[in-house]
Design a protein around this motif. Structure first.
Motif, PDB file in Angstrom:
ATOM      1  N   GLN A  14      12.276   3.067   5.521  1.00 21.40           N
ATOM      2  CA  GLN A  14      12.213   1.636   5.231  1.00 21.40           C
ATOM      3  C   GLN A  14      10.764   1.159   5.140  1.00 21.40           C
ATOM      4  O   GLN A  14      10.405   0.380   4.249  1.00 21.40           O
ATOM      5  CB  GLN A  14      12.966   0.840   6.297  1.00 21.40           C
ATOM      6  CG  GLN A  14      14.468   0.996   6.218  1.00 21.40           C
ATOM      7  CD  GLN A  14      15.193   0.443   7.442  1.00 21.40           C
ATOM      8  OE1 GLN A  14      14.589  -0.172   8.322  1.00 21.40           O
ATOM      9  NE2 GLN A  14      16.492   0.678   7.512  1.00 21.40           N
ATOM     10  N   ALA A  15       9.934   1.636   6.059  1.00 26.13           N
ATOM     11  CA  ALA A  15       8.517   1.265   6.039  1.00 26.13           C
ATOM     12  C   ALA A  15       7.850   1.792   4.776  1.00 26.13           C
ATOM     13  O   ALA A  15       7.102   1.066   4.101  1.00 26.13           O
ATOM     14  CB  ALA A  15       7.816   1.815   7.284  1.00 26.13           C
ATOM     15  N   ALA A  16       8.128   3.046   4.441  1.00 24.09           N
ATOM     16  CA  ALA A  16       7.553   3.641   3.236  1.00 24.09           C
ATOM     17  C   ALA A  16       8.001   2.877   1.988  1.00 24.09           C
ATOM     18  O   ALA A  16       7.187   2.597   1.099  1.00 24.09           O
ATOM     19  CB  ALA A  16       7.943   5.109   3.128  1.00 24.09           C
ATOM     20  N   ALA A  17       9.276   2.514   1.927  1.00 21.85           N
ATOM     21  CA  ALA A  17       9.803   1.793   0.760  1.00 21.85           C
ATOM     22  C   ALA A  17       9.060   0.482   0.549  1.00 21.85           C
ATOM     23  O   ALA A  17       8.673   0.146  -0.579  1.00 21.85           O
ATOM     24  CB  ALA A  17      11.300   1.545   0.927  1.00 21.85           C
ATOM     25  N   LYS A  18       8.846  -0.260   1.621  1.00 18.38           N
ATOM     26  CA  LYS A  18       8.138  -1.543   1.500  1.00 18.38           C
ATOM     27  C   LYS A  18       6.707  -1.337   1.023  1.00 18.38           C
ATOM     28  O   LYS A  18       6.223  -2.040   0.133  1.00 18.38           O
ATOM     29  CB  LYS A  18       8.148  -2.277   2.843  1.00 18.38           C
ATOM     30  CG  LYS A  18       9.499  -2.854   3.184  1.00 18.38           C
ATOM     31  CD  LYS A  18       9.491  -3.522   4.535  1.00 18.38           C
ATOM     32  CE  LYS A  18      10.899  -3.974   4.884  1.00 18.38           C
ATOM     33  NZ  LYS A  18      11.023  -4.411   6.267  1.00 18.38           N
ATOM     34  N   LEU A  19       6.027  -0.377   1.618  1.00 19.98           N
ATOM     35  CA  LEU A  19       4.635  -0.130   1.255  1.00 19.98           C
ATOM     36  C   LEU A  19       4.512   0.440  -0.157  1.00 19.98           C
ATOM     37  O   LEU A  19       3.641   0.020  -0.927  1.00 19.98           O
ATOM     38  CB  LEU A  19       3.978   0.802   2.274  1.00 19.98           C
ATOM     39  CG  LEU A  19       3.781   0.191   3.664  1.00 19.98           C
ATOM     40  CD1 LEU A  19       3.368   1.272   4.661  1.00 19.98           C
ATOM     41  CD2 LEU A  19       2.759  -0.932   3.629  1.00 19.98           C
ATOM     42  N   PHE A  20       5.372   1.388  -0.502  1.00 22.94           N
ATOM     43  CA  PHE A  20       5.335   1.973  -1.848  1.00 22.94           C
ATOM     44  C   PHE A  20       5.616   0.909  -2.900  1.00 22.94           C
ATOM     45  O   PHE A  20       4.988   0.869  -3.955  1.00 22.94           O
ATOM     46  CB  PHE A  20       6.337   3.119  -1.989  1.00 22.94           C
ATOM     47  CG  PHE A  20       6.019   4.349  -1.193  1.00 22.94           C
ATOM     48  CD1 PHE A  20       4.731   4.641  -0.778  1.00 22.94           C
ATOM     49  CD2 PHE A  20       7.029   5.249  -0.849  1.00 22.94           C
ATOM     50  CE1 PHE A  20       4.443   5.795  -0.054  1.00 22.94           C
ATOM     51  CE2 PHE A  20       6.756   6.403  -0.136  1.00 22.94           C
ATOM     52  CZ  PHE A  20       5.461   6.670   0.272  1.00 22.94           C
ATOM     53  N   HIS A  21       6.598   0.041  -2.619  1.00 24.16           N
ATOM     54  CA  HIS A  21       6.939  -1.017  -3.577  1.00 24.16           C
ATOM     55  C   HIS A  21       5.749  -1.954  -3.779  1.00 24.16           C
ATOM     56  O   HIS A  21       5.440  -2.345  -4.901  1.00 24.16           O
ATOM     57  CB  HIS A  21       8.155  -1.808  -3.088  1.00 24.16           C
ATOM     58  CG  HIS A  21       8.505  -2.956  -3.979  1.00 24.16           C
ATOM     59  ND1 HIS A  21       9.153  -2.790  -5.180  1.00 24.16           N
ATOM     60  CD2 HIS A  21       8.270  -4.286  -3.860  1.00 24.16           C
ATOM     61  CE1 HIS A  21       9.306  -3.971  -5.763  1.00 24.16           C
ATOM     62  NE2 HIS A  21       8.774  -4.892  -4.983  1.00 24.16           N
ATOM     63  N   HIS A  22       5.093  -2.295  -2.700  1.00 15.89           N
ATOM     64  CA  HIS A  22       3.998  -3.267  -2.772  1.00 15.89           C
ATOM     65  C   HIS A  22       2.721  -2.676  -3.364  1.00 15.89           C
ATOM     66  O   HIS A  22       2.057  -3.309  -4.184  1.00 15.89           O
ATOM     67  CB  HIS A  22       3.726  -3.840  -1.377  1.00 15.89           C
ATOM     68  CG  HIS A  22       2.774  -4.981  -1.394  1.00 15.89           C
ATOM     69  ND1 HIS A  22       1.416  -4.825  -1.207  1.00 15.89           N
ATOM     70  CD2 HIS A  22       2.985  -6.300  -1.607  1.00 15.89           C
ATOM     71  CE1 HIS A  22       0.830  -5.998  -1.295  1.00 15.89           C
ATOM     72  NE2 HIS A  22       1.753  -6.921  -1.532  1.00 15.89           N
ATOM     73  N   ASP A  23       2.359  -1.453  -2.933  1.00 23.20           N
ATOM     74  CA  ASP A  23       1.044  -0.895  -3.271  1.00 23.20           C
ATOM     75  C   ASP A  23       1.067   0.337  -4.162  1.00 23.20           C
ATOM     76  O   ASP A  23       0.005   0.774  -4.618  1.00 23.20           O
ATOM     77  CB  ASP A  23       0.289  -0.531  -1.982  1.00 23.20           C
ATOM     78  CG  ASP A  23       0.036  -1.747  -1.109  1.00 23.20           C
ATOM     79  OD1 ASP A  23      -0.249  -2.826  -1.662  1.00 23.20           O
ATOM     80  OD2 ASP A  23       0.137  -1.626   0.124  1.00 23.20           O
ATOM     81  N   GLY A  24       2.233   0.950  -4.370  1.00 22.50           N
ATOM     82  CA  GLY A  24       2.291   2.212  -5.105  1.00 22.50           C
ATOM     83  C   GLY A  24       2.178   3.382  -4.132  1.00 22.50           C
ATOM     84  O   GLY A  24       1.750   3.213  -2.989  1.00 22.50           O
TER      85      GLY A  24
END
Length: 197
Positions: A14-24
């Motif tokens: 979940q943390a990775a998904a949020k960060l990946f979505h926001h920053d790549g």
């Protein structure tokens, strides 16, 4: 009574998904993911051998939910097959009007990893796109497209992924609505021709 926090692996995803979505994916460090998930790097690496494996797991976790959303939009749209498929594009256009919309995560990841064709995340992205193509092909087969079902599904995939790209570039969701019209005409024409003796 407090809700139980999700299992550690899920929290990391979940943390990775949020960060990946926001920053790549390339801009996000393992340290940042661990911090956002509230775990140590050691714990993160206990659940995922590498950042590459985490990226792949992130996309694998999105595969069925994304496909389920497409299926739901298809079912909720009134009309024939052509209208229902066009409904997918129209729903995506609505989503693209949200300021937080960043396009297709599978395509965005593929662009970031373009020089690494064997990367496990690219395998996950190809698998997802194939699942969508197979689903569309089954719809067209059920509608009587016969041997045109797979070529038609591929043409719709080109319109779909092309519209993701051009909308992301221009920030103009009307391109998806234009793709919806093109998809509907193409499907109607193919299915009409398939039914002709």
């Amino acid at each position: 009574m407090k809700a139980q926090p999700p299992p550690t692996r899920d929290r990391i995803l979940q943390a990775a998904a949020k960060l990946f979505h926001h920053d790549g994916i390339r801009a996000v460090s393992v340290d940042a993911i661990a911090e956002k998930a509230g775990v140590t790097k050691r714990t993160l690496y206990y659940h995922f051998r590498s950042k590459d494996d985490l990226i792949a797991a992130h996309l694998e976790a999105r595969d069925q939910p994304n496909l389920a959303l497409f299926k739901r939009w298809f079912e909720e749209t009134e009309g024939n097959v052509a209208t229902k498929v066009a409904g997918l594009f129209r729903q995506l256009a609505r989503s693209a009007r949200n300021g937080k919309w960043k396009g297709c995560g599978f395509l965005r990841t593929s662009v970031e990893l373009v020089n690494l064709p064997g990367h496990p995340a690219l395998v996950a992205a190809r698998t997802h796109k194939k699942h969508v193509e197979d689903w569309l092909s089954s719809i067209f087969l059920d509608a009587g497209a016969g041997t045109d079902a797979l070529p038609l599904a591929r043409q719709i995939m080109l319109l779909l992924d092309g519209s993701f790209t051009i909308v992301l570039l221009h920030r103009d969701p009307s391109y998806m609505e234009t793709a919806a019209d093109a998809a509907a005409r193409l499907i109607d024409e193919r299915l009409t021709n398939a039914r002709m003796p």
